[in-house]
Design a protein around this motif. Structure first.
Motif, PDB file in Angstrom:
ATOM      1  N   SER A 168       0.736  -1.485   0.099  1.00 28.31           N
ATOM      2  CA  SER A 168       0.046  -0.060  -0.036  1.00 28.31           C
ATOM      3  C   SER A 168       1.009   1.095   0.077  1.00 28.31           C
ATOM      4  CB  SER A 168      -0.984  -0.013   1.283  1.00 28.31           C
ATOM      5  OG  SER A 168      -1.587   1.289   1.399  1.00 28.31           O
ATOM      6  N   ASN A 169       0.375   2.358  -0.696  1.00 25.81           N
ATOM      7  CA  ASN A 169       1.152   3.598  -0.679  1.00 25.81           C
ATOM      8  C   ASN A 169       1.111   4.219   0.635  1.00 25.81           C
ATOM      9  OD1 ASN A 169       2.627   5.487  -2.092  1.00 25.81           O
ATOM     10  ND2 ASN A 169       0.932   6.955  -2.337  1.00 25.81           N
ATOM     11  N   ARG A 194       1.341  -0.745  -5.150  1.00 28.04           N
ATOM     12  CA  ARG A 194       1.044   0.314  -6.012  1.00 28.04           C
ATOM     13  C   ARG A 194       2.285   0.841  -6.474  1.00 28.04           C
ATOM     14  NH1 ARG A 194      -3.601   3.253  -4.462  1.00 28.04           N
ATOM     15  NH2 ARG A 194      -3.161   4.338  -6.163  1.00 28.04           N
ATOM     16  N   GLU A 236       3.761   3.646  -7.191  1.00 23.98           N
ATOM     17  CA  GLU A 236       4.514   4.512  -6.243  1.00 23.98           C
ATOM     18  C   GLU A 236       5.560   3.697  -5.327  1.00 23.98           C
ATOM     19  OE1 GLU A 236       1.208   4.257  -6.815  1.00 23.98           O
ATOM     20  OE2 GLU A 236       0.330   6.300  -5.637  1.00 23.98           O
ATOM     21  N   VAL A 237       4.838   2.838  -4.674  1.00 24.78           N
ATOM     22  CA  VAL A 237       5.594   2.101  -3.946  1.00 24.78           C
ATOM     23  C   VAL A 237       6.640   1.154  -4.646  1.00 24.78           C
ATOM     24  CG1 VAL A 237       5.636   0.008  -2.144  1.00 24.78           C
ATOM     25  CG2 VAL A 237       3.891   1.851  -2.386  1.00 24.78           C
ATOM     26  N   ARG A 266       9.569   3.335  -5.504  1.00 29.74           N
ATOM     27  CA  ARG A 266      10.609   3.966  -4.257  1.00 29.74           C
ATOM     28  C   ARG A 266      11.181   2.881  -3.823  1.00 29.74           C
ATOM     29  NH1 ARG A 266       5.780   6.360  -1.984  1.00 29.74           N
ATOM     30  NH2 ARG A 266       5.084   4.579  -0.590  1.00 29.74           N
TER      31      ARG A 266
END
Length: 753
Positions: free
Chosen positions: A670-671, A701, A703-704, A707
Motif C-alpha cells: 500500500s502507498n 501500488r 509508487e511503492v 520507491r
C-alpha cells in the motif's frame, strides 16, 4: 500402426513438461517439416505431429483470452448457463458466453462466475444478460494444494469473475435443461441423503460437504460418486440385454424383420442410450471418455475388426487427445486411463477361460481386479494426494458391486419414473436413500478402524515410479528375473524414512491471495506468522494452502509457534481451521505476548517482536506485531500492516534492529506504507509483496514499487506473479540465501502459469 499412434501420444504428452509454448513461427515450421517427412519417416512425422497439435491447441487457448481493456472494467455479457445450480445465494456457475459488450463472439467462451445475491434463481439452460467484472484465469501457486489455475485451463475456462448488481441484468430465456429439471424434481422429495443421490444420479457433487469428501477420499471410494466408466458400462450392459430381449421377441414374430442383425441393432441403440445417460451426467469428461471407448469398441465390432485391447487403448487415447486435448492436463484423465490399462493387465495376466466360468470364477476375477487396481494405483494416488487408504481394497470390494449392481440401476429407474409417475420415482429414490444411509454408516465405521488411512509427506515422483515398478514386477510372471531382488526398487522410498538434520533454515512467503502467511522452518520444526483469510463460502487459506504444505512436508504435528500480527481477516481469518488440522501450538497475538519485549531463541534463531509497545493505542493495522527472525548473518522482517507513522517510530527507536535481508513489504504494498526512509533503513536484499492477483486496491501500488527501485537495489517479488517465494539460508553462514519461486522454479509449466 501401434508404434505410430504411440509416437503421436508420446509427443502430445511432452507438452506436460514444456515451460513455454513453441512460438507460432516454430510451430508452422514444424508443421511444414512434418508434411515433408511423414511419408518417408512415419514415426518421426507422427511424433512431430503430436508436438504441432498440442502447440496449436495452446496458441488457440491464448487467442481466446480477453484483452486488458475487457478485464480492467465491467463488461456486459450474454450467454447460457452450463452448470447445474441449486443454491439460491452465493452461487458459482459456468456461463457459455456468446456476446461480449453486445458484440457476437465467433466462438463461445466459458466464464466461471460467482453471484452473491442473484436477482433470480440461476438454473442450467437459462439465457442471461449480466454485467460482470472478470479477470484472466488465475489460482494460488504453492508447493502443495489444489492447482486451481491448471484445473481452469483443463476445463477450457478463459475468465473468472463476479456478477455486479446492475439494472440491466436480465433473465432472457427461462428454459431449464432436462438435467436441471429432473434434479429439481428429485430434490423436491427432500430425502435425508439427497446430496449423495444427486452425485450418483446426475453427477452433481456441489451439495457434498467437506466432511463428505474426506469420507470418500480416505476410504478410497471417491470414484463411485462420479458418473464414469463403471456406471456407463453397467448402463450399456443393461441396455444391450433389454434391447436385445425386446427386439428379439419382435423380430421372431415377423418374418419380414428376420434380415435384421440383432446384435448390431442392439449395439447401435445401446450407443444412443448411453449417450443419453452421458447427457444426464452433463457430458463430464470421465463420462465422455467412457462413451468414446464404448463407441470405438462398437465401431470395431460392427466393422468386424479385431484390433485387440492394446490398439483399442492407443486409438482411444489418440482420438481423445484430438477431441479433448486440454483434458490431459487434468488428473482425472490419468486416473481413468491408468485404471483401464490395469484392468486389461489383470485379464492378460490371469485370463478367464470360458470352460472355467462360474460364480466362484466371477468373484475371484472381481477380487483380482479390485486388489490390482488398489495396489497398482497406490503410487499415483499417493503421489498426487499424499495419503494411503488401507481399507480401500476391502471397502471397494463391498461397495462397488452394491453401487453398480443395485444402487445405480435403482437411481436410473427412478429418473425415468420422474417423467412418468412421481410416486414411483419417490418410492425408488427412498429405497436408494435407505441404501445410501447404510453405506455412509459403513464408510464411517471403516474410517474409524485403527490405521484406516494415513497421510504421507511428498516424495519425489521418481520414488513412486520405483514403487510402481516394484508392484508391477511382483504381479508379472517370473520370466528370468529373481523376484527377491525386486526389493531394490523400494530403497529410494526407504531412504525417506531417515530425515537428516540440516544447518539450513527456510523462509516461505506463501501465496494466499490478498493476505499474509509465512512459514519459518528449521530441523523439521515450524513457526507460522499469520495464516491468511477465511471467507463466508467456507474457503480458507488453512485448508487450501497451509495444511497441505505442512502435510506434504510431514510437519503437521511439528508447529511450535503461531504468531498473529493483528486480527484482520486477511492475516488471522484461517486460525480456527488451522488449529483443527495440527497439534495445538502456542498461539501469540498482538493482544497478549506478540509485542515489544517478546524475545525468544528458537533452535539458534532469535525471534524478536519490535512492535507494538501497546496495541490499544493504535488501530488494527498500526498495532501489528512486527517480528524479526535472525541468525548471526541473515534476517527476515515481518511488519504486518503498519503504515508510515509506525515506520517512522521504528526508524527512530529500532533503526538497527529493523535492518534485514528479507522484507515482507508492509500492508501488501500500500502507498500508506514503505516510506523512503523505511526502505533505506531496512536495506533489504529481497522484498516480497504478499497480495492478490488484480486486487481491487491495486497493490502493490506503482509508487511503492518505484520507491523500492529508487532507494534500494533489492530484488522484488509479488506472490500474485511468482507464487510462493522460498528462501534457503545456511545457518550462521555468510553464504547468500538461495531463492526459489513456485511459478519459475518449482512448477514452471506453461499451462499452470
Amino acid at each position: 500402426m501401434d508404434s505410430k499412434l504411440l509416437s503421436f501420444i508420446a509427443a502430445s504428452f511432452t507438452s506436460l513438461v514444456w515451460t513455454s509454448l513453441p512460438s507460432i513461427v516454430i510451430t508452422i515450421l514444424l508443421f511444414i517439416c512434418t508434411c515433408l517427412i511423414i511419408r518417408k519417416y512415419q514415426h518421426l512425422g507422427c511424433f512431430l505431429l503430436g508436438i504441432v497439435w498440442m502447440a496449436s491447441v495452446g496458441h488457440w487457448q491464448y487467442t481466446l483470452q480477453l484483452s486488458s481493456e475487457q478485464t480492467s472494467q465491467p463488461v456486459q455479457i450474454l450467454g447460457k448457463v452450463s452448470s447445474l445450480v441449486i443454491a439460491e445465494r452465493n452461487i458459482r456457475f459456468n456461463l457459455k458466453v456468446t456476446h461480449l459488450d453486445q458484440q457476437p463472439l465467433f466462438f463461445a467462451k466459458t466464464f466461471r462466475l460467482s453471484w452473491r445475491d442473484p436477482d433470480w434463481q440461476i438454473q442450467q439452460g437459462q439465457q442471461v444478460k449480466l454485467m460482470v467484472k472478470v479477470k484472466p484465469p488465475h489460482g494460488l501457486a504453492n508447493e502443495a494444494g489444489f492447482n486451481y489455475q491448471q484445473w481452469l485451463f483443463s476445463e477450457g475456462i478463459i475468465a473468472t469473475g463476479y456478477v455486479k448488481p446492475h439494472g440491466d441484468n436480465q433473465l432472457i430465456g427461462d428454459v431449464k435443461s432436462i438435467r436441471q429439471t429432473l434434479l429439481n424434481r428429485m430434490l423436491a422429495f427432500d430425502l435425508p441423503h439427497s446430496r449423495w443421490l444427486a452425485a450418483l444420479t446426475f453427477g452433481y457433487r456441489g451439495m457434498l460437504q467437506p466432511f463428505d469428501w474426506l469420507l470418500v477420499q480416505n476410504t478410497g471410494v471417491a470414484h463411485l460418486i462420479a458418473i464414469s466408466g463403471l456406471h456407463l458400462a453397467l448402463v450399456a450392459s443393461i441396455s444391450y440385454v433389454l434391447i436385445g430381449w425386446v427386439a428379439g421377441a419382435l423380430i421372431s414374430r415377423f418374418d419380414t424383420l428376420h434380415y435384421i442383425n440383432l446384435h448390431n441393432f442392439a449395439m447401435l441403440l445401446t450407443l444412443f442410450s448411453t449417450l443419453s445417460y452421458s447427457a444426464l451426467a452433463g457430458f463430464g469428461l470421465p463420462t465422455l471418455r467412457a462413451w468414446l471407448m464404448l463407441f470405438l469398441f462398437s465401431l470395431i465390432f460392427l466393422c468386424n475388426k479385431n484390433l485387440g485391447a492394446k490398439r483399442l487403448i492407443l486409438l482411444a487415447l489418440s482420438v481423445f487427445i484430438l477431441l479433448f486435448p486440454l483434458s490431459i492436463f487434468a488428473l482425472s484423465f490419468w486416473l481413468s486411463f491408468t485404471a483401464v490399462i490395469i484392468i486389461c493387465f489383470v485379464f492378460w495376466r490371469w485370463p478367464v477361460k470360458k470352460t472355467d466360468f462360474s460364480l466362484r470364477t466371477l468373484f475371484t476375477g472381481m477380487l483380482k481386479v479390485q486388489l490390482c487396481l488398489s495396489v497398482l494405483m497406490l503410487p499415483l494416488v499417493a503421489w498426487q494426494f499424499s495419503y494411503i487408504s488401507t481399507v480401500s481394497p476391502v471397502v471397494n470390494l463391498i461397495a462397488v458391486p452394491i453401487v453398480t449392481m443395485i444402487l445405480v440401476p435403482i437411481c436410473i429407474m427412478a429418473v425415468v419414473c420422474l417423467a412418468i409417475n412421481p410416486e414411483w420415482a419417490f418410492a425408488l429414490f427412498a429405497i436408494a436413500d435407505f441404501i445410501v444411509g447404510y453405506g455412509v454408516e459403513f464408510l464411517n465405521f471403516a474410517l474409524k478402524l485403527n490405521g484406516a488411512y494415513f497421510n504421507l509427506p511428498v516424495f519425489s515422483p521418481w520414488v513412486w515410479c520405483y514403487v510402481f515398478l516394484f508392484v508391477l514386477c511382483v504381479c508379472l510372471p517370473a520370466f528370468w528375473l529373481n523376484k527377491k531382488y525386486l526389493c531394490l526398487f523400494l530403497l529410494p522410498l526407504a531412504s525417506y524414512c531417515f530425515t537428516p538434520k540440516t544447518t539450513t533454515w527456510r523462509v516461505d512467503i506463501l501465496d494466499v491471495g490478498q493476505g499474509v502467511a509465512v512459514l519459518i522452518t528449521k530441523n523439521n520444526r515450524v513457526i507460522i506468522y499469520d495464516v491468511g483469510a477465511s471467507y463466508p463460502s467456507g474457503f480458507n487459506m488453512a485448508d487450501s494452502v497451509l495444511l497441505p504444505i505442512l502435510q506434504a512436508r510431514g510437519l503437521s504435528n511439528k508447529v511450535d509457534l503461531v504468531l498473529l500480527s493483528h486480527g484482520d481477516n486477511d492475516h488471522a481469518g484461517s486460525l480456527p481451521q488451522l488449529l483443527e488440522g495440527i497439534q495445538q501450538p502456542q498461539v501469540l497475538t498482538n493482544q497478549d505476548k506478540c509485542r515489544q519485549g517478546f524475545d525468544r531463541v528458537w533452535q539458534g534463531l532469535r525471534v524478536t517482536a519490535l512492535w507494538p509497545d501497546d496495541p490499544l493505542k493504535y488501530n488494527d493495522n498500526n498495532g501489528s506485531c512486527v517480528i524479526k527472525v535472525a541468525d548471526d548473518y541473515h534476517s527476515v522482517l515481518l511488519p504486518g500492516d503498519i503504515d508510515k507513522s509506525i515506520e517512522k517510530q521504528l526508524i527512530e527507536t529500532e533503526s538497527e534492529a529493523i535492518q534485514a535481508d528479507i522484507l515482507v513489504a508492509p500492508h501488501h504494498g500500500s502507498n500508506t506504507s514503505s516510506s523512503s526512509e523505511f526502505i533505506r533503513t531496512v536495506a533489504a536484499k529481497y522484498v516480497i509483496f504478499s497480495q492478490g492477483f488484480m486486487n481491487r486496491w491495486d497493490f502493490p501500488r506503482q509508487e511503492v514499487i518505484d520507491r523500492y527501485q529508487k532507494f534500494n537495489t533489492a530484488t522484488l517479488f509479488a506472490t500474485s506473479d511468482s507464487g510462493q517465494v522460498s528462501f534457503f539460508i545456511e545457518y550462521n553462514s555468510t553464504a547468500a540465501a538461495k531463492v526459489k519461486t513456485v511459478r519459475k522454479d518449482m512448477y514452471p509449466y506453461w499451462y499452470a502459469n
